[in-house]
Design a protein around this motif. Structure first.
Motif, PDB file in Angstrom:
ATOM      1  N   ASP A   3       0.837  -1.195   0.000  1.00  0.00           N
ATOM      2  CA  ASP A   3       0.000   0.000   0.000  1.00  0.00           C
ATOM      3  C   ASP A   3       0.872   1.246   0.000  1.00  0.00           C
ATOM      4  OD1 ASP A   3      -2.164   1.674   0.087  1.00  0.00           O
ATOM      5  OD2 ASP A   3      -2.447   1.505   2.255  1.00  0.00           O
ATOM      6  N   SER A  48      -7.124   1.491   0.218  1.00  0.00           N
ATOM      7  CA  SER A  48      -6.214   1.609   1.356  1.00  0.00           C
ATOM      8  C   SER A  48      -6.994   1.743   2.666  1.00  0.00           C
ATOM      9  CB  SER A  48      -5.297   2.815   1.173  1.00  0.00           C
ATOM     10  OG  SER A  48      -4.470   3.005   2.307  1.00  0.00           O
ATOM     11  N   VAL A  70      -2.123  -2.085  -3.829  1.00  0.00           N
ATOM     12  CA  VAL A  70      -3.218  -1.160  -3.538  1.00  0.00           C
ATOM     13  C   VAL A  70      -2.902   0.191  -4.164  1.00  0.00           C
ATOM     14  CG1 VAL A  70      -4.534  -0.002  -1.728  1.00  0.00           C
ATOM     15  CG2 VAL A  70      -3.726  -2.356  -1.392  1.00  0.00           C
ATOM     16  N   SER A  98       4.013  -0.855   3.611  1.00  0.00           N
ATOM     17  CA  SER A  98       3.561   0.489   3.264  1.00  0.00           C
ATOM     18  C   SER A  98       4.638   1.520   3.596  1.00  0.00           C
ATOM     19  CB  SER A  98       2.266   0.802   4.017  1.00  0.00           C
ATOM     20  OG  SER A  98       1.698   2.020   3.605  1.00  0.00           O
TER      21      SER A  98
END
Length: 213
Positions: A73, A122, A116, A136
């Motif tokens: 992400d 998200s 993502v 992330s």
């Protein structure tokens, strides 16, 4: 050369060898899964994210970790990974051999992995209750989408925050590494109750022996 000036982030220490780091990653994922928790990895978007994805792909293919959802992400990490995927001509021998396995076509893509892109997707990860892995940015947890994932998971002892890179002083990442009892995210205070793990073996910095070499 009479004088050599170089970075020396880890000039006074040695890293664990890469295979040991991968074995530790396996342990951390399994232990977190058995607790019913999730692993949040703040990771640099270029280089570190792809390294982690590749390692998790290998572990999943070998059956060394449970098949759970893995999310990348970070818009920059997603775009950077797309560049990696476009240039297999620069892969090393290890990745080439891995790609020769029957079910492996892309070292940075497999069934358990989701990239993502949209902000709405998200946000939905914050309501994902089953065990998962979230990679992330930013790598030092100072900004970016990782802050939202930490906010929702940092106070649950079932979860694990996995630090895989150097954390500068006075960053949230360093405060997590130092296991401060209370940390601030978006100006609010949160109790750090999640498990904290640190893996130096994935570092992009050379250690003492590598710098000397």
């Amino acid at each position: 050369a009479d004088v050599l000036i170089m970075e020396s982030t880890y000039g006074n220490r040695l890293h664990a060898p890469y295979p040991s780091a991968e074995k530790e990653l396996e342990r951390i994922v399994i232990e977190t899964y058995r607790r019913g928790g999730s692993v949040v990895m703040p990771a640099f978007a270029v280089g570190r994210t792809q390294q982690l994805v590749y390692s998790l792909h290998q572990l999943a293919e070998r059956g060394d970790i449970p098949r759970i959802p893995i999310f990348v992400d970070s818009p920059l990490a997603v775009n950077a990974t797309a560049i990696f995927q476009l240039h297999p001509e620069v892969y090393d021998d290890e990745i080439r051999q891995f790609m020769m396995q029957p079910d492996v076509r892309n070292p940075f893509g497999f069934d358990d992995l989701t990239y993502v892109r949209k902000l709405e997707e998200s946000k939905q990860l914050n309501f994902h209750l089953n065990p998962c892995i979230i990679i992330s940015a930013s790598g030092m947890a100072e900004f970016g989408r990782v802050l939202h994932h930490l906010k929702y998971r940092i106070s649950d002892p079932k979860n694990t925050i996995l630090i895989t890179g150097w954390q500068a002083p006075h960053t949230l990442g360093r405060r997590i590494v130092d296991r401060e009892e209370i940390v601030r995210i978006f100006g609010d205070e949160y109790h750090l109750k999640a498990q904290v793990e640190v893996l130096d073996g994935f570092s992009g910095h050379a250690d003492r022996d590598e710098l000397l070499d």
